[in-house]
Design an enzyme around this catalytic site. Sequence first.
Site, PDB file in Angstrom:
ATOM      1  N   ILE A 154     107.723  64.306 -20.595  1.00 50.91           N
ATOM      2  CA  ILE A 154     106.300  64.872 -20.096  1.00 50.91           C
ATOM      3  C   ILE A 154     106.629  66.472 -19.468  1.00 50.91           C
ATOM      4  O   ILE A 154     106.130  67.473 -19.915  1.00 50.91           O
ATOM      5  CB  ILE A 154     105.584  64.149 -19.159  1.00 50.91           C
ATOM      6  CG1 ILE A 154     104.998  62.772 -19.798  1.00 50.91           C
ATOM      7  CG2 ILE A 154     104.305  64.960 -18.368  1.00 50.91           C
ATOM      8  CD1 ILE A 154     104.599  61.839 -18.743  1.00 50.91           C
ATOM      9  N   ASP A 173     116.462  68.884 -12.593  1.00 53.44           N
ATOM     10  CA  ASP A 173     116.527  67.564 -13.067  1.00 53.44           C
ATOM     11  C   ASP A 173     117.934  66.979 -12.717  1.00 53.44           C
ATOM     12  O   ASP A 173     118.847  67.875 -12.703  1.00 53.44           O
ATOM     13  CB  ASP A 173     116.155  67.295 -14.579  1.00 53.44           C
ATOM     14  CG  ASP A 173     115.932  66.117 -14.984  1.00 53.44           C
ATOM     15  OD1 ASP A 173     116.805  65.302 -14.939  1.00 53.44           O
ATOM     16  OD2 ASP A 173     114.928  65.778 -15.764  1.00 53.44           O
ATOM     17  N   CYS A 204     108.949  63.856 -12.390  1.00 56.07           N
ATOM     18  CA  CYS A 204     110.188  62.933 -12.159  1.00 56.07           C
ATOM     19  C   CYS A 204     109.455  61.643 -11.706  1.00 56.07           C
ATOM     20  O   CYS A 204     108.565  61.527 -11.670  1.00 56.07           O
ATOM     21  CB  CYS A 204     110.931  63.652 -11.089  1.00 56.07           C
ATOM     22  SG  CYS A 204     110.188  63.689  -9.468  1.00 56.07           S
ATOM     23  N   PRO A 205     110.249  60.507 -11.878  1.00 55.72           N
ATOM     24  CA  PRO A 205     109.840  59.174 -11.694  1.00 55.72           C
ATOM     25  C   PRO A 205     109.821  58.986 -10.270  1.00 55.72           C
ATOM     26  O   PRO A 205     110.437  59.798  -9.455  1.00 55.72           O
ATOM     27  CB  PRO A 205     110.852  58.322 -12.372  1.00 55.72           C
ATOM     28  CG  PRO A 205     112.230  58.957 -12.426  1.00 55.72           C
ATOM     29  CD  PRO A 205     111.553  60.677 -12.708  1.00 55.72           C
ATOM     30  N   ARG A 233     103.761  60.529  -9.656  1.00 54.21           N
ATOM     31  CA  ARG A 233     103.290  59.089  -9.108  1.00 54.21           C
ATOM     32  C   ARG A 233     102.947  59.754  -7.415  1.00 54.21           C
ATOM     33  O   ARG A 233     103.746  60.649  -6.998  1.00 54.21           O
ATOM     34  CB  ARG A 233     104.451  58.106  -8.875  1.00 54.21           C
ATOM     35  CG  ARG A 233     104.628  57.614  -9.955  1.00 54.21           C
ATOM     36  CD  ARG A 233     103.602  56.482 -10.321  1.00 54.21           C
ATOM     37  NE  ARG A 233     103.649  55.654 -11.558  1.00 54.21           N
ATOM     38  CZ  ARG A 233     103.198  55.830 -12.583  1.00 54.21           C
ATOM     39  NH1 ARG A 233     102.549  57.092 -12.956  1.00 54.21           N
ATOM     40  NH2 ARG A 233     103.420  55.183 -13.677  1.00 54.21           N
ATOM     41  N   ASP A 257      96.616  63.946  -9.817  1.00 45.91           N
ATOM     42  CA  ASP A 257      96.352  63.049 -10.656  1.00 45.91           C
ATOM     43  C   ASP A 257      96.449  61.654 -10.382  1.00 45.91           C
ATOM     44  O   ASP A 257      96.169  60.602 -10.700  1.00 45.91           O
ATOM     45  CB  ASP A 257      96.738  63.259 -12.005  1.00 45.91           C
ATOM     46  CG  ASP A 257      96.087  62.036 -13.100  1.00 45.91           C
ATOM     47  OD1 ASP A 257      94.647  62.223 -12.944  1.00 45.91           O
ATOM     48  OD2 ASP A 257      96.827  61.448 -13.636  1.00 45.91           O
ATOM     49  N   GLU A 262      96.545  55.362  -3.804  1.00 48.73           N
ATOM     50  CA  GLU A 262      95.597  55.227  -4.675  1.00 48.73           C
ATOM     51  C   GLU A 262      95.038  53.989  -5.037  1.00 48.73           C
ATOM     52  O   GLU A 262      93.979  53.543  -5.525  1.00 48.73           O
ATOM     53  CB  GLU A 262      95.844  55.988  -6.026  1.00 48.73           C
ATOM     54  CG  GLU A 262      96.916  55.402  -6.890  1.00 48.73           C
ATOM     55  CD  GLU A 262      97.626  56.162  -8.192  1.00 48.73           C
ATOM     56  OE1 GLU A 262      97.694  57.244  -7.811  1.00 48.73           O
ATOM     57  OE2 GLU A 262      97.494  55.443  -9.227  1.00 48.73           O
ATOM     58  N   HIS A 294      94.142  59.221 -11.882  1.00 46.71           N
ATOM     59  CA  HIS A 294      95.170  58.889 -12.756  1.00 46.71           C
ATOM     60  C   HIS A 294      94.826  58.642 -14.020  1.00 46.71           C
ATOM     61  O   HIS A 294      94.956  57.558 -14.817  1.00 46.71           O
ATOM     62  CB  HIS A 294      95.805  57.370 -12.134  1.00 46.71           C
ATOM     63  CG  HIS A 294      97.141  57.200 -12.371  1.00 46.71           C
ATOM     64  ND1 HIS A 294      98.062  56.640 -11.595  1.00 46.71           N
ATOM     65  CD2 HIS A 294      97.623  57.637 -13.535  1.00 46.71           C
ATOM     66  CE1 HIS A 294      99.240  56.343 -12.286  1.00 46.71           C
ATOM     67  NE2 HIS A 294      99.048  57.040 -13.495  1.00 46.71           N
TER      68      HIS A 294
HETATM   69  P1  NAI Z   1     111.230  60.607 -18.512  1.00 42.15           P
HETATM   70  O1  NAI Z   1     111.892  59.405 -18.090  1.00 42.15           O
HETATM   71  O2  NAI Z   1     111.079  61.025 -20.004  1.00 42.15           O
HETATM   72  O3  NAI Z   1     111.661  61.697 -17.707  1.00 42.15           O
HETATM   73  C1  NAI Z   1     111.642  61.756 -16.338  1.00 42.15           C
HETATM   74  C2  NAI Z   1     112.810  62.739 -16.049  1.00 42.15           C
HETATM   75  O4  NAI Z   1     113.088  62.939 -14.416  1.00 42.15           O
HETATM   76  C3  NAI Z   1     114.102  62.730 -16.718  1.00 42.15           C
HETATM   77  O5  NAI Z   1     114.525  63.809 -17.135  1.00 42.15           O
HETATM   78  C4  NAI Z   1     114.924  62.277 -15.461  1.00 42.15           C
HETATM   79  O6  NAI Z   1     116.327  62.801 -15.547  1.00 42.15           O
HETATM   80  C5  NAI Z   1     114.308  63.168 -14.181  1.00 42.15           C
HETATM   81  N1  NAI Z   1     114.698  62.571 -13.106  1.00 42.15           N
HETATM   82  C6  NAI Z   1     115.105  61.298 -12.545  1.00 42.15           C
HETATM   83  N2  NAI Z   1     115.242  61.371 -11.292  1.00 42.15           N
HETATM   84  C7  NAI Z   1     115.105  62.667 -10.806  1.00 42.15           C
HETATM   85  C8  NAI Z   1     115.165  63.489  -9.344  1.00 42.15           C
HETATM   86  N3  NAI Z   1     115.603  62.657  -8.486  1.00 42.15           N
HETATM   87  N4  NAI Z   1     114.983  64.654  -9.422  1.00 42.15           N
HETATM   88  C9  NAI Z   1     114.526  65.328 -10.662  1.00 42.15           C
HETATM   89  N5  NAI Z   1     114.501  64.665 -11.851  1.00 42.15           N
HETATM   90  C10 NAI Z   1     114.877  63.409 -11.771  1.00 42.15           C
HETATM   91  O7  NAI Z   1     109.666  60.232 -18.103  1.00 42.15           O
HETATM   92  P2  NAI Z   1     108.347  60.794 -18.409  1.00 42.15           P
HETATM   93  O8  NAI Z   1     107.793  60.047 -19.512  1.00 42.15           O
HETATM   94  O9  NAI Z   1     108.463  62.367 -18.626  1.00 42.15           O
HETATM   95  O10 NAI Z   1     107.112  60.489 -17.286  1.00 42.15           O
HETATM   96  C11 NAI Z   1     107.664  61.116 -15.929  1.00 42.15           C
HETATM   97  C12 NAI Z   1     106.837  60.181 -15.022  1.00 42.15           C
HETATM   98  O11 NAI Z   1     105.470  60.622 -15.171  1.00 42.15           O
HETATM   99  C13 NAI Z   1     106.613  58.904 -15.027  1.00 42.15           C
HETATM  100  O12 NAI Z   1     108.066  58.119 -14.171  1.00 42.15           O
HETATM  101  C14 NAI Z   1     105.627  58.408 -14.604  1.00 42.15           C
HETATM  102  O13 NAI Z   1     105.798  58.202 -12.734  1.00 42.15           O
HETATM  103  C15 NAI Z   1     104.558  59.538 -14.616  1.00 42.15           C
HETATM  104  N6  NAI Z   1     103.317  59.317 -15.638  1.00 42.15           N
HETATM  105  C16 NAI Z   1     102.203  59.507 -15.276  1.00 42.15           C
HETATM  106  C17 NAI Z   1     101.173  59.607 -16.146  1.00 42.15           C
HETATM  107  C18 NAI Z   1      99.733  59.764 -15.637  1.00 42.15           C
HETATM  108  O14 NAI Z   1      98.866  59.312 -16.254  1.00 42.15           O
HETATM  109  N7  NAI Z   1      99.752  60.476 -14.602  1.00 42.15           N
HETATM  110  C19 NAI Z   1     101.441  58.935 -17.248  1.00 42.15           C
HETATM  111  C20 NAI Z   1     102.667  58.777 -17.861  1.00 42.15           C
HETATM  112  C21 NAI Z   1     103.785  58.943 -16.868  1.00 42.15           C
END
Ligand code: NAI
Length: 329
Positions: A154, A173, A204-205, A233, A257, A262, A294
């Site tokens: 994302i 990252d 980030c997660p 989150r 969001d 929430e 969300h």
């Molecule tokens: P992803 O796993 O592809 O990317 C997460 C990135 O965060 C990775 O590059 C990882 O190395 C990095 N990361 C991990 N720990 C970190 C830290 N301490 N500091 C900085 N970067 C760090 O995940 P994706 O698909 O990009 O999703 C990201 C987050 O978005 C999800 O974990 C989820 O919580 C949230 N999300 C929210 C949605 C919504 O509807 N609002 C929908 C989908 C995801």
Amino acid sequence: MRVVVFSTKPHDRQFLGAANAGRHELVFLEARLLAETAPLAAGAEAVCLFVHDHADAGILGTLAKLGVRHIALRCAGFNNVDLAAAARHGITVARVPAYSPHGVAEHAVALFLTLNRRVHRAYNRVRDGNFALEGLLGFDVHGKTVGVVGTGKIGACFAQIMRGFGCRVLAFDVARQPAVEALGVEYTTLERLLVESHVISLHCPLTPQTHHLINAGTLAQMRDGVVIINTGRGPLIDTRAVIAALKSGKLGALALDVYEEEEGVFYEDHSGAFLADDQLARLLTFPNVLVTSHQAFFTREAITAIAETTLGNLDDFAAGRPCPNALKA
Ligand code: NAI
């Protein structure tokens, strides 16, 4: 295979039902998975969960006793499942690692542009016959510095869109992505990103390391008038700290969001009642705060992909095949 699907809304029933095409027995429940609702999984080999379902150690113990052996998460984030406890109980967990990263990133951009150009205020104003411009002043996005925290699927999409706007994009990252660097994004330290960015977007997660990443200390390092966007989150942000920063003017605008507390509020209609959460109620009094429930994932493409991947994960479990989307403790 019987699968109890918690926290369902009409769109879940529609899209999961279509993807299932009758091969598993899906039992749709509106209830969230909590200690008191866990017994509703009786007779199921698998449960299907969403972001506000709780799968902590106690609840996993109850599910295991009922015979549940698999959790199919219909979301990417898995901070609501105790993976170690699931492994101890012999429950496998799979998720939907990617569905439409573009949709989530586009929602983050939509929130930012709305706030910057005060579209949310202009919409109400002109409908009330008020065509004045006072209070609607924004800034050019072109040429500004945008900080992206977390450049996974994302964050990379968000960075690409902001590069398209002509922004300088800084990224932080724990793992650098060459494909993101190829977009002209500059990886840097979190400190420099906080100090230099006009806009900061969180992708980030939620982990112990990222909990309250935005707090009084990190806010103090930022530019005056910084804009923060959180589609990651809720607990990435210390809500009390951002309220203080909004009151002092340090924080120029805030798009959420996701929100720390929430659960039980988002996805439900509370319009006939009152908001019991005083911090959320306070946030909603600021004209420069925009909250959505969300919904960043909520596009036709994403919901279709979520349903298809979830059913594929359930098929893998039912057939005893290794699942590429399985989570390890
Ligand atoms: P992803 O796993 O592809 O990317 C997460 C990135 O965060 C990775 O590059 C990882 O190395 C990095 N990361 C991990 N720990 C970190 C830290 N301490 N500091 C900085 N970067 C760090 O995940 P994706 O698909 O990009 O999703 C990201 C987050 O978005 C999800 O974990 C989820 O919580 C949230 N999300 C929210 C949605 C919504 O509807 N609002 C929908 C989908 C995801």
